[in-house]
Write a protein that holds these residues in place. Sequence first.
Motif, mmCIF file in Angstrom:
data_model
loop_
_atom_site.group_PDB
_atom_site.id
_atom_site.type_symbol
_atom_site.label_atom_id
_atom_site.label_comp_id
_atom_site.label_asym_id
_atom_site.label_seq_id
_atom_site.Cartn_x
_atom_site.Cartn_y
_atom_site.Cartn_z
ATOM 1 N N ASN A 124 1.491 -12.526 -10.225
ATOM 2 C CA ASN A 124 1.055 -13.040 -8.923
ATOM 3 C C ASN A 124 0.996 -14.564 -8.926
ATOM 4 N N GLY A 125 0.674 -15.149 -10.073
ATOM 5 C CA GLY A 125 0.676 -16.603 -10.181
ATOM 6 C C GLY A 125 2.052 -17.185 -9.904
ATOM 7 N N HIS A 175 6.566 -13.479 1.364
ATOM 8 C CA HIS A 175 5.109 -13.417 1.503
ATOM 9 C C HIS A 175 4.642 -12.072 2.055
ATOM 10 N N ILE A 176 5.180 -11.687 3.215
ATOM 11 C CA ILE A 176 4.734 -10.439 3.847
ATOM 12 C C ILE A 176 5.880 -9.478 4.129
ATOM 13 N N GLY A 177 7.110 -9.901 3.853
ATOM 14 C CA GLY A 177 8.264 -9.044 4.110
ATOM 15 C C GLY A 177 8.586 -8.150 2.926
ATOM 16 N N THR A 178 9.792 -7.611 2.940
ATOM 17 C CA THR A 178 10.219 -6.702 1.873
ATOM 18 C C THR A 178 10.207 -7.371 0.511
ATOM 19 N N GLY A 179 10.467 -8.678 0.499
ATOM 20 C CA GLY A 179 10.496 -9.393 -0.774
ATOM 21 C C GLY A 179 9.177 -9.381 -1.509
ATOM 22 N N SER A 180 8.063 -9.197 -0.761
ATOM 23 C CA SER A 180 6.744 -9.180 -1.413
ATOM 24 C C SER A 180 6.619 -8.018 -2.393
ATOM 25 N N LEU A 181 7.371 -6.948 -2.130
ATOM 26 C CA LEU A 181 7.323 -5.788 -3.026
ATOM 27 C C LEU A 181 8.003 -6.067 -4.359
ATOM 28 N N ALA A 182 8.887 -7.066 -4.375
ATOM 29 C CA ALA A 182 9.621 -7.362 -5.607
ATOM 30 C C ALA A 182 8.677 -7.759 -6.729
ATOM 31 N N PHE A 183 7.638 -8.518 -6.387
ATOM 32 C CA PHE A 183 6.688 -8.936 -7.421
ATOM 33 C C PHE A 183 5.854 -7.758 -7.927
ATOM 34 N N SER A 184 5.469 -6.869 -7.019
ATOM 35 C CA SER A 184 4.754 -5.662 -7.444
ATOM 36 C C SER A 184 5.635 -4.815 -8.339
ATOM 37 N N LEU A 244 0.830 -1.209 0.000
ATOM 38 C CA LEU A 244 0.000 0.000 0.000
ATOM 39 C C LEU A 244 0.860 1.253 0.000
ATOM 40 N N PHE A 245 1.938 1.237 0.772
ATOM 41 C CA PHE A 245 2.833 2.394 0.821
ATOM 42 C C PHE A 245 3.446 2.665 -0.554
ATOM 43 N N GLY A 246 3.926 1.603 -1.208
ATOM 44 C CA GLY A 246 4.539 1.782 -2.523
ATOM 45 C C GLY A 246 3.550 2.242 -3.568
ATOM 46 N N THR A 247 2.366 1.614 -3.575
ATOM 47 C CA THR A 247 1.339 1.988 -4.552
ATOM 48 C C THR A 247 0.868 3.423 -4.334
#
Length: 264
Positions: free
Chosen positions: A210-211, A233-242, A25-28
């Motif tokens: 996301n798949g 999943h919920i850490g900083t790495g989750s932003l990599a996919f976004s 949310l912060f990044g978006t």
Amino acid sequence: MLLVLSAALISIQLHLAWKYENQSLFGTSSLFWGVLSFRLWERRQQLHFHSDFVSTICGVIIILFTLMKVDSMHGFGGVYFIYLLPVVFGFAIALLASGAKFLKHYQWELLTLFFIAVPEILPPSLVDISPLTAKFSALLLWYLGFDVVRSGVNLFLPGGSIEVYSGCSGLELIFQLLGLAVVFLLMFPHPRSQKLILPMVAIIIGFVVNGFRVALMLFLVANQDKNAFEYWHIGTGSLAFSLLAVIIFACWCWRIVGQQKNLN
């Protein structure tokens, strides 16, 4: 005065996203606020900066009520509410800037901010793409040679399993890219065909990226790598996919701009 107030409200929303450790949310929000602010600054000569008394009062009431809610919110309800803040603050700022009569001048900017909130306010029973995401991720792993089994939204590998909840279905990423598509269409003139194709491309990119993310989650669970799972999943790495999805979509948009220049 309006610029100061706008900056303050944007800062509050970003601070809350950071406080609740919602990196996505912060990044978006940061990306959308930045692009839309630039867009409005470019259009400042075309905008009508004169609000009427009623619109001003309504804008002030909306801001005060929202800030009171922010001050008292906590837990899951608070996390849910902060997704609505961008479009609520954007609507209030538009009322203070130009009044209800000229809200149409901000309709596309408000629509873009609304895309941030859509995944959170849509009932899961109305739009739930979790089964499709589970099928796609299972297909990816099967093509890669893994002995994957799917049962509804549950995916199994020897060593572990995951359930694809609606929050992990990719809907949030899809609407993030749809918001970017609206911004891109606002900033650059396009033929009617591109106005139809670009949102479809945004949906496909968001769903596919996301798949891959869900497939990675299952692989990590099956390998009992809890730390890596938490990171992606919920850490900083989750932003990599976004970020990856945004980069792919940006490359597609850049390609369209190049084609338009060649045609001109």
